[in-house]
Motif scaffolding. Sequence first.
Motif, PDB file in Angstrom:
ATOM      1  N   ASN A 130      21.471  26.271  56.579  1.00 49.37           N
ATOM      2  CA  ASN A 130      20.623  26.733  57.266  1.00 49.37           C
ATOM      3  C   ASN A 130      19.918  25.528  58.053  1.00 49.37           C
ATOM      4  O   ASN A 130      18.902  24.958  57.454  1.00 49.37           O
ATOM      5  N   ALA A 131      20.266  25.071  59.136  1.00 48.63           N
ATOM      6  CA  ALA A 131      19.680  23.611  59.744  1.00 48.63           C
ATOM      7  C   ALA A 131      18.765  24.172  60.688  1.00 48.63           C
ATOM      8  O   ALA A 131      18.684  24.973  61.369  1.00 48.63           O
ATOM      9  N   GLU A 132      18.001  23.073  60.633  1.00 50.77           N
ATOM     10  CA  GLU A 132      17.070  23.159  61.777  1.00 50.77           C
ATOM     11  C   GLU A 132      17.397  22.834  63.276  1.00 50.77           C
ATOM     12  O   GLU A 132      18.301  22.154  63.351  1.00 50.77           O
ATOM     13  N   PRO A 133      16.886  23.626  64.159  1.00 46.76           N
ATOM     14  CA  PRO A 133      17.467  23.556  65.450  1.00 46.76           C
ATOM     15  C   PRO A 133      17.142  22.273  66.208  1.00 46.76           C
ATOM     16  O   PRO A 133      15.945  21.751  65.949  1.00 46.76           O
ATOM     17  N   ARG A 134      18.003  21.679  67.148  1.00 45.93           N
ATOM     18  CA  ARG A 134      17.742  20.554  67.940  1.00 45.93           C
ATOM     19  C   ARG A 134      17.610  20.705  69.500  1.00 45.93           C
ATOM     20  O   ARG A 134      18.009  22.039  69.619  1.00 45.93           O
ATOM     21  N   ALA A 135      17.269  19.926  70.128  1.00 42.25           N
ATOM     22  CA  ALA A 135      17.390  20.156  71.544  1.00 42.25           C
ATOM     23  C   ALA A 135      17.846  18.954  72.398  1.00 42.25           C
ATOM     24  O   ALA A 135      17.685  17.977  71.757  1.00 42.25           O
ATOM     25  N   LEU A 136      18.307  19.497  73.412  1.00 41.45           N
ATOM     26  CA  LEU A 136      18.880  18.151  74.334  1.00 41.45           C
ATOM     27  C   LEU A 136      17.724  17.982  75.513  1.00 41.45           C
ATOM     28  O   LEU A 136      17.131  18.691  75.889  1.00 41.45           O
ATOM     29  N   PRO A 137      17.683  16.511  75.686  1.00 40.51           N
ATOM     30  CA  PRO A 137      18.594  15.413  75.143  1.00 40.51           C
ATOM     31  C   PRO A 137      18.024  15.206  73.610  1.00 40.51           C
ATOM     32  O   PRO A 137      17.295  15.468  73.099  1.00 40.51           O
ATOM     33  N   TYR A 138      19.275  14.851  72.635  1.00 36.98           N
ATOM     34  CA  TYR A 138      19.180  14.793  71.303  1.00 36.98           C
ATOM     35  C   TYR A 138      19.662  13.323  71.204  1.00 36.98           C
ATOM     36  O   TYR A 138      20.571  13.010  71.675  1.00 36.98           O
ATOM     37  N   SER A 139      18.794  12.539  70.223  1.00 37.05           N
ATOM     38  CA  SER A 139      18.940  11.406  69.934  1.00 37.05           C
ATOM     39  C   SER A 139      19.349  11.362  68.347  1.00 37.05           C
ATOM     40  O   SER A 139      19.045  12.122  67.421  1.00 37.05           O
ATOM     41  N   PHE A 140      20.491  10.387  68.161  1.00 32.47           N
ATOM     42  CA  PHE A 140      21.011  10.413  66.861  1.00 32.47           C
ATOM     43  C   PHE A 140      21.319   8.860  66.435  1.00 32.47           C
ATOM     44  O   PHE A 140      21.798   8.108  67.576  1.00 32.47           O
ATOM     45  N   VAL A 176      25.519  15.079  62.011  1.00 31.24           N
ATOM     46  CA  VAL A 176      25.046  15.976  61.351  1.00 31.24           C
ATOM     47  C   VAL A 176      25.460  17.406  62.127  1.00 31.24           C
ATOM     48  O   VAL A 176      25.168  17.327  63.398  1.00 31.24           O
ATOM     49  N   LEU A 177      24.857  18.361  61.299  1.00 29.78           N
ATOM     50  CA  LEU A 177      25.072  19.770  61.911  1.00 29.78           C
ATOM     51  C   LEU A 177      23.692  19.995  62.908  1.00 29.78           C
ATOM     52  O   LEU A 177      22.710  19.539  62.564  1.00 29.78           O
ATOM     53  N   ALA A 178      24.045  20.207  64.153  1.00 29.02           N
ATOM     54  CA  ALA A 178      23.171  20.219  65.239  1.00 29.02           C
ATOM     55  C   ALA A 178      23.104  21.615  66.008  1.00 29.02           C
ATOM     56  O   ALA A 178      23.495  21.609  66.994  1.00 29.02           O
ATOM     57  N   PRO A 179      22.457  22.591  65.254  1.00 26.43           N
ATOM     58  CA  PRO A 179      22.371  23.771  66.016  1.00 26.43           C
ATOM     59  C   PRO A 179      21.339  23.667  67.257  1.00 26.43           C
ATOM     60  O   PRO A 179      20.718  22.789  67.062  1.00 26.43           O
ATOM     61  N   LEU A 180      21.505  24.406  68.302  1.00 23.88           N
ATOM     62  CA  LEU A 180      20.604  24.407  69.512  1.00 23.88           C
ATOM     63  C   LEU A 180      19.675  25.251  69.488  1.00 23.88           C
ATOM     64  O   LEU A 180      18.839  25.395  70.516  1.00 23.88           O
ATOM     65  N   HIS A 181      19.746  26.366  68.709  1.00 23.03           N
ATOM     66  CA  HIS A 181      18.883  27.584  68.536  1.00 23.03           C
ATOM     67  C   HIS A 181      18.598  27.792  67.148  1.00 23.03           C
ATOM     68  O   HIS A 181      19.398  27.732  66.296  1.00 23.03           O
ATOM     69  N   ALA A 182      17.300  28.545  66.669  1.00 21.67           N
ATOM     70  CA  ALA A 182      17.244  29.080  65.536  1.00 21.67           C
ATOM     71  C   ALA A 182      17.794  30.610  65.608  1.00 21.67           C
ATOM     72  O   ALA A 182      17.809  31.394  66.623  1.00 21.67           O
ATOM     73  N   PRO A 183      18.255  31.036  64.436  1.00 22.69           N
ATOM     74  CA  PRO A 183      18.454  30.324  63.189  1.00 22.69           C
ATOM     75  C   PRO A 183      19.778  29.480  63.374  1.00 22.69           C
ATOM     76  O   PRO A 183      20.955  29.893  63.978  1.00 22.69           O
ATOM     77  N   GLY A 184      19.858  28.319  62.492  1.00 24.26           N
ATOM     78  CA  GLY A 184      20.932  27.500  62.594  1.00 24.26           C
ATOM     79  C   GLY A 184      21.763  27.643  61.149  1.00 24.26           C
ATOM     80  O   GLY A 184      21.924  26.858  60.543  1.00 24.26           O
ATOM     81  N   ILE A 185      22.102  29.171  61.169  1.00 28.72           N
ATOM     82  CA  ILE A 185      22.995  29.485  59.861  1.00 28.72           C
ATOM     83  C   ILE A 185      24.451  29.227  60.162  1.00 28.72           C
ATOM     84  O   ILE A 185      24.958  29.757  60.981  1.00 28.72           O
ATOM     85  N   PHE A 186      25.026  28.541  59.324  1.00 29.03           N
ATOM     86  CA  PHE A 186      26.777  28.482  59.163  1.00 29.03           C
ATOM     87  C   PHE A 186      27.237  28.524  57.934  1.00 29.03           C
ATOM     88  O   PHE A 186      26.808  28.357  56.990  1.00 29.03           O
ATOM     89  N   ALA A 187      28.436  29.341  57.727  1.00 33.27           N
ATOM     90  CA  ALA A 187      29.303  29.224  56.777  1.00 33.27           C
ATOM     91  C   ALA A 187      30.082  27.913  56.786  1.00 33.27           C
ATOM     92  O   ALA A 187      30.530  27.598  57.922  1.00 33.27           O
ATOM     93  N   VAL A 188      30.152  27.098  55.676  1.00 33.64           N
ATOM     94  CA  VAL A 188      30.947  25.887  55.924  1.00 33.64           C
ATOM     95  C   VAL A 188      31.873  25.907  54.541  1.00 33.64           C
ATOM     96  O   VAL A 188      31.560  26.129  53.354  1.00 33.64           O
ATOM     97  N   VAL A 189      33.148  25.614  54.999  1.00 29.54           N
ATOM     98  CA  VAL A 189      34.346  25.579  54.272  1.00 29.54           C
ATOM     99  C   VAL A 189      34.579  24.232  53.785  1.00 29.54           C
ATOM    100  O   VAL A 189      35.060  23.638  55.044  1.00 29.54           O
ATOM    101  N   ASP A 190      34.416  23.770  52.802  1.00 28.52           N
ATOM    102  CA  ASP A 190      34.893  22.150  52.450  1.00 28.52           C
ATOM    103  C   ASP A 190      35.220  21.858  50.940  1.00 28.52           C
ATOM    104  O   ASP A 190      35.285  22.927  50.287  1.00 28.52           O
ATOM    105  N   ARG A 191      35.497  20.696  50.630  1.00 29.08           N
ATOM    106  CA  ARG A 191      36.076  20.497  49.328  1.00 29.08           C
ATOM    107  C   ARG A 191      34.869  20.398  48.218  1.00 29.08           C
ATOM    108  O   ARG A 191      33.691  19.798  48.667  1.00 29.08           O
ATOM    109  N   ILE A 192      35.125  20.947  47.234  1.00 33.66           N
ATOM    110  CA  ILE A 192      34.185  21.204  46.108  1.00 33.66           C
ATOM    111  C   ILE A 192      34.959  20.230  44.985  1.00 33.66           C
ATOM    112  O   ILE A 192      35.986  20.768  44.615  1.00 33.66           O
ATOM    113  N   GLY A 193      34.346  19.335  44.486  1.00 34.07           N
ATOM    114  CA  GLY A 193      34.934  18.511  43.480  1.00 34.07           C
ATOM    115  C   GLY A 193      34.235  17.598  42.690  1.00 34.07           C
ATOM    116  O   GLY A 193      33.084  17.373  43.261  1.00 34.07           O
ATOM    117  N   PRO A 194      34.571  16.940  41.634  1.00 38.11           N
ATOM    118  CA  PRO A 194      33.773  16.031  40.771  1.00 38.11           C
ATOM    119  C   PRO A 194      33.345  14.580  41.407  1.00 38.11           C
ATOM    120  O   PRO A 194      32.649  13.994  41.081  1.00 38.11           O
TER     121      PRO A 194
END
Length: 156
Positions: A57-67, A121-139
């Motif tokens: 659940n990421a905070e929304p960003r706005a364009l122009p966007y600085s990183f 980083v995850l950069a939604p442009l509108h709220a809510p910034g909710i995403f399902a993320v599929v990635d590696r889970i390991g030690p």
Amino acid sequence: MHSLKAEPLTATAFAPFGDVLDASGDFRLINAGLCKRHHDRARLEVGEARAGISIFNAEPRALPYSFDLIERHPEGSQAFIPMTEHPFLVIVAEDPSAKPRAFLTNGAQGINLHRGTWHGVLAPLHAPGIFAVVDRIGPTPNLEEYRYPQAWTVSA
């Protein structure tokens, strides 16, 4: 400050960095002909670990966007699947010394970043910034970060 112009996210333009997840192209009908299955849209890479699904659940960003921060996951791929119909910004780079690229999704696309791809980083442009993320889970650690000495600004 460096500047970038966001380009539309297309499978061809994004191919060096990952996969576009959308309901376009070839499909087969399932569920008594009421559902189009766009099969096997991304290759998940998790090495000796396992694939997991997390919710961000990421905070929304706005364009122009600085990183000034990019990161990568050397041990596995990472997919971002929006749980809303809003566009989001995707920043990728071949490596920290290369000029980054910025892509703007159309609101009906997700992405799968290839293993080791440098990305913002995850950069939604509108709220809510909710995403399902599929990635590696390991030690073992699976995150490397890089900060640019000078920020980049992305415009529409």
